[in-house]
Design a protein around this motif. Sequence first.
Motif, PDB file in Angstrom:
ATOM      1  N   ALA A  85      59.818  64.156  59.802  1.00 18.71           N
ATOM      2  CA  ALA A  85      60.971  63.264  59.942  1.00 18.71           C
ATOM      3  C   ALA A  85      61.432  62.740  58.587  1.00 18.71           C
ATOM      4  O   ALA A  85      62.633  62.531  58.371  1.00 18.71           O
ATOM      5  CB  ALA A  85      60.623  62.105  60.864  1.00 18.71           C
ATOM      6  N   ALA A  86      60.504  62.528  57.658  1.00 17.61           N
ATOM      7  CA  ALA A  86      60.882  62.080  56.314  1.00 17.61           C
ATOM      8  C   ALA A  86      61.724  63.133  55.610  1.00 17.61           C
ATOM      9  O   ALA A  86      62.707  62.819  54.928  1.00 17.61           O
ATOM     10  CB  ALA A  86      59.625  61.765  55.500  1.00 17.61           C
ATOM     11  N   ALA A  87      61.332  64.412  55.780  1.00 13.42           N
ATOM     12  CA  ALA A  87      62.129  65.493  55.197  1.00 13.42           C
ATOM     13  C   ALA A  87      63.520  65.530  55.816  1.00 13.42           C
ATOM     14  O   ALA A  87      64.527  65.729  55.118  1.00 13.42           O
ATOM     15  CB  ALA A  87      61.416  66.827  55.408  1.00 13.42           C
ATOM     16  N   MET A  88      63.597  65.332  57.137  1.00 15.21           N
ATOM     17  CA  MET A  88      64.886  65.326  57.823  1.00 15.21           C
ATOM     18  C   MET A  88      65.752  64.166  57.350  1.00 15.21           C
ATOM     19  O   MET A  88      66.926  64.366  56.991  1.00 15.21           O
ATOM     20  CB  MET A  88      64.671  65.223  59.329  1.00 15.21           C
ATOM     21  N   ASN A  89      65.206  62.978  57.326  1.00 11.27           N
ATOM     22  CA  ASN A  89      66.000  61.795  56.984  1.00 11.27           C
ATOM     23  C   ASN A  89      66.485  61.835  55.543  1.00 11.27           C
ATOM     24  O   ASN A  89      67.631  61.479  55.251  1.00 11.27           O
ATOM     25  CB  ASN A  89      65.181  60.530  57.229  1.00 11.27           C
ATOM     26  N   GLY A  90      65.615  62.244  54.618  1.00 10.64           N
ATOM     27  CA  GLY A  90      66.029  62.326  53.223  1.00 10.64           C
ATOM     28  C   GLY A  90      67.150  63.327  53.030  1.00 10.64           C
ATOM     29  O   GLY A  90      68.119  63.067  52.308  1.00 10.64           O
ATOM     30  N   ALA A  91      67.044  64.475  53.695  1.00 12.37           N
ATOM     31  CA  ALA A  91      68.080  65.495  53.563  1.00 12.37           C
ATOM     32  C   ALA A  91      69.385  65.048  54.199  1.00 12.37           C
ATOM     33  O   ALA A  91      70.470  65.240  53.629  1.00 12.37           O
ATOM     34  CB  ALA A  91      67.587  66.797  54.197  1.00 12.37           C
ATOM     35  N   ILE A  92      69.309  64.448  55.376  1.00 13.90           N
ATOM     36  CA  ILE A  92      70.520  64.013  56.073  1.00 13.90           C
ATOM     37  C   ILE A  92      71.225  62.901  55.299  1.00 13.90           C
ATOM     38  O   ILE A  92      72.468  62.864  55.230  1.00 13.90           O
ATOM     39  CB  ILE A  92      70.170  63.545  57.498  1.00 13.90           C
ATOM     40  N   TYR A  93      70.458  61.997  54.701  1.00 12.67           N
ATOM     41  CA  TYR A  93      71.083  60.872  53.988  1.00 12.67           C
ATOM     42  C   TYR A  93      72.024  61.387  52.904  1.00 12.67           C
ATOM     43  O   TYR A  93      73.141  60.892  52.743  1.00 12.67           O
ATOM     44  CB  TYR A  93      70.005  59.975  53.385  1.00 12.67           C
ATOM     45  N   ASP A  94      71.560  62.387  52.142  1.00 11.19           N
ATOM     46  CA  ASP A  94      72.391  62.888  51.061  1.00 11.19           C
ATOM     47  C   ASP A  94      73.469  63.843  51.554  1.00 11.19           C
ATOM     48  O   ASP A  94      74.609  63.790  51.076  1.00 11.19           O
ATOM     49  CB  ASP A  94      71.518  63.590  50.009  1.00 11.19           C
ATOM     50  N   SER A  95      73.134  64.712  52.486  1.00  9.13           N
ATOM     51  CA  SER A  95      74.098  65.734  52.894  1.00  9.13           C
ATOM     52  C   SER A  95      75.177  65.191  53.821  1.00  9.13           C
ATOM     53  O   SER A  95      76.187  65.861  54.035  1.00  9.13           O
ATOM     54  CB  SER A  95      73.372  66.899  53.578  1.00  9.13           C
ATOM     55  N   VAL A  96      74.974  63.990  54.370  1.00 14.00           N
ATOM     56  CA  VAL A  96      75.989  63.407  55.249  1.00 14.00           C
ATOM     57  C   VAL A  96      76.609  62.168  54.604  1.00 14.00           C
ATOM     58  O   VAL A  96      77.788  62.160  54.248  1.00 14.00           O
ATOM     59  CB  VAL A  96      75.403  63.049  56.631  1.00 14.00           C
ATOM     60  N   PHE A  97      75.841  61.127  54.416  1.00 13.84           N
ATOM     61  CA  PHE A  97      76.392  59.846  53.965  1.00 13.84           C
ATOM     62  C   PHE A  97      76.917  59.928  52.527  1.00 13.84           C
ATOM     63  O   PHE A  97      78.064  59.567  52.255  1.00 13.84           O
ATOM     64  CB  PHE A  97      75.341  58.753  54.100  1.00 13.84           C
TER      65      PHE A  97
END
Length: 279
Positions: A94-106
């Motif tokens: 989940a940490a890998a998912m959240n870190g990636a999503i934070y940059d690639s989306v927000f």
Amino acid sequence: MSAVDTARVDRPVSVLLRVLPFQSLSARRAGHLVHRNLLVARRTWLVFASGLFEPFFYLFSIGVGIGGLVGPVVADTGAALSYQAFVAPGLLAAAAMNGAIYDSVFNLFFKLRYSKLYDAVLATPLSAADAAVAETAWAVLRGATYSAAFLVIMAVLGLLGSWWALLALPAAVLIGFAFAAVGLAATTFLRGWQDFEFVQLALLPLFLFSTTFYPLSTYPEPLQVVVQCTPLYHGIELVRGLVTGDVRWGLLGSAAYLAVLGLVGLAIGARRLSGLLLK
């Protein structure tokens, strides 16, 4: 070969080049944009580092707190694990998912819609495909950083059950790639900040129901089928199998699922980003 035959061969090739979004891609040019993001992160390191703490809080509150109440957990493979050892790999994924999503989306949405960063980027030799790959790579690096830090904490707490756990970090990179690429593609469809609610609406059920906190067998059978189709489930299965030493052929299927998802997401995201920036 006659001129007519040559034209027949060249026509499908030219069509294929127009369809593929990476014909103008350069890893060296994309690296310049990754370096630019690194320089920005060095000036805002506190914001970057804040994401390191979320999986720790979950591990110590739920893993330790609830773990003291529920005792050992029997995983779907039949192995008996302490609740902390069961939850920790899920939090790593989940940490890998959240870190990636934070940059690639927000962050990407802000750069695309408000700071107009890519207007300046495209004035250089960088192409839209370069920008898509660079932003995906940077998002993967962010997710991998969070995962690496959490993996060290797991080692300190004695939650690594096998030397296969050394491959948990590459697995986290693969998870980050899948979510970063899908996040890039999703961002190109967002119309405003209000649409972030849909992103959260997708992420929260993934986090809660992808066997992060409970084995798959605890869910009703129809829900099990749905869970097994989700990317975070495959990421958690991959990481949990490596960390606990339960290495089996099915993990290759989970890795292939994530790799294909990432490649498809990156192709869609690159083409969509090109359309938005070059229209």
